[in-house]
Design an enzyme around this catalytic site. Structure first.
Site, PDB file in Angstrom:
ATOM      1  CB  THR A 203      -9.921   1.143  11.105  1.00  0.00           C
ATOM      2  OG1 THR A 203      -8.669   1.471  10.459  1.00  0.00           O
ATOM      3  CG2 THR A 203     -10.683   0.071  10.263  1.00  0.00           C
TER       4      THR A 203
ATOM      5  NE  ARG B 273       0.448   2.342  13.015  1.00  0.00           N
ATOM      6  CZ  ARG B 273      -0.356   3.630  13.041  1.00  0.00           C
ATOM      7  NH1 ARG B 273      -0.078   4.685  13.782  1.00  0.00           N
ATOM      8  NH2 ARG B 273      -1.514   3.430  12.759  1.00  0.00           N
TER       9      ARG B 273
ATOM     10  CE  LYS C 190      -8.126   6.372   3.695  1.00  0.00           C
ATOM     11  NZ  LYS C 190      -6.974   5.815   3.628  1.00  0.00           N
TER      12      LYS C 190
ATOM     13  CG  ASP D 222     -11.457  17.292  -6.077  1.00  0.00           C
ATOM     14  OD1 ASP D 222     -12.187  17.994  -6.776  1.00  0.00           O
ATOM     15  OD2 ASP D 222     -10.448  17.720  -5.833  1.00  0.00           O
TER      16      ASP D 222
ATOM     17  CE  LYS E 160      -1.971   1.659   3.715  1.00  0.00           C
ATOM     18  NZ  LYS E 160      -1.804   3.202   3.633  1.00  0.00           N
TER      19      LYS E 160
ATOM     20  CG  ASP F   2      -5.450   3.904   1.314  1.00  0.00           C
ATOM     21  OD1 ASP F   2      -6.524   4.201   1.049  1.00  0.00           O
ATOM     22  OD2 ASP F   2      -5.125   3.806   2.569  1.00  0.00           O
TER      23      ASP F   2
END
Length: 243
Positions: free
Chosen positions: A120, A213, A68, A71, A38, A66
């Protein structure tokens, strides 16, 4: 369960690092433990973003952009067309019906459009602050229904809403689940609030898991990625056996 040719593609590693050089170093370190990456907003703000995507594709990696997209529909469609030329695999869109429809109509080749349902990092209190007076699960289902109607290929959803979503979604719907935290994860607390373990997310109906992470901050990132791959493989076998 959406058809996936290689189960190792179910793990998507989030390259949430400061620049393209740091991203390349991590990809080399992870080697064959990760096949899907990603690339998000942090890297999009750094030089060499498109060159990094091309580099990943040249190494036969899958790429999830990613960003998002949110517009006016014409601008979103133009952005998707630019990404089509890079042969990216997933692109996220985060908007209303006309925005999702524009993104879906603009895709070509193997690029798939994923609609974001509810981040999330948001819990019920956050949704109230944003003016959404509804249950998060209900919102996710509503967003998923609208995404399907708009022609999107899948959704990004917390694992906590997946069982309800899978109960009415077609098998072809691609489900991508962030907020994944291994049970033995000892990383410091972060901004994810609605989290789930790899096994639970797969059993709930996730096709792909986004992990950042817990791998990136591990003492041995490659070993951490391989451990998650092993957990995913066992959960996929368990899910198939339960049918």
């Amino acid at each position: 369960m959406a058809r996936i040719d290689n189960d190792r593609d179910r793990l998507i590693f989030a390259l949430d690092v400061a620049d393209a050089d740091a991203a390349r170093a991590l990809v080399v370190q992870l080697d064959d433990a990760v096949t899907f990456y990603k690339v998000g907003l942090e890297l999009a703000m750094a030089p060499g973003y498109f060159e990094l995507i091309d580099w990943l594709k040249a190494r036969s990696k899958k790429v999830f952009v990613d960003v998002k997209l949110f517009d006016v529909p014409a601008t979103v469609a133009a952005a998707v067309k630019r990404l089509n030329a890079r042969d990216v695999d997933f692109v996220t869109v985060h908007g209303n019906q006309s925005i999702m429809e524009a993104a879906a109509a603009a895709r070509t080749g193997d690029t798939r459009i994923l609609a974001v349902t509810a981040l999330t990092s948001l819990d019920r209190g956050d949704m109230t602050d944003l003016g959404f007076d509804c249950d998060i699960g209900d919102l996710v289902l509503s967003r998923a229904r609208r995404a399907l109607a708009a022609g999107c290929d899948g959704v990004v959803s917390s694992g906590l809403e997946l069982e309800r979503l899978r109960a009415e979604a077609p098998d072809t719907l691609v489900t991508v689940t962030p907020g994944i935290r291994p049970v033995d994860n000892d990383a410091p607390p972060d901004d994810q609030k609605r989290v789930m373990s790899p096994r639970r997310a797969i059993l709930a109906g996730a096709d792909h898991l986004v992990v950042g992470r817990p791998i990136r901050q591990a003492a041995d990132p490659k070993a951490a990625a391989e451990a998650i791959q092993t957990e995913i493989a066992a959960a996929v076998a368990e899910r198939l056996a339960s049918r």
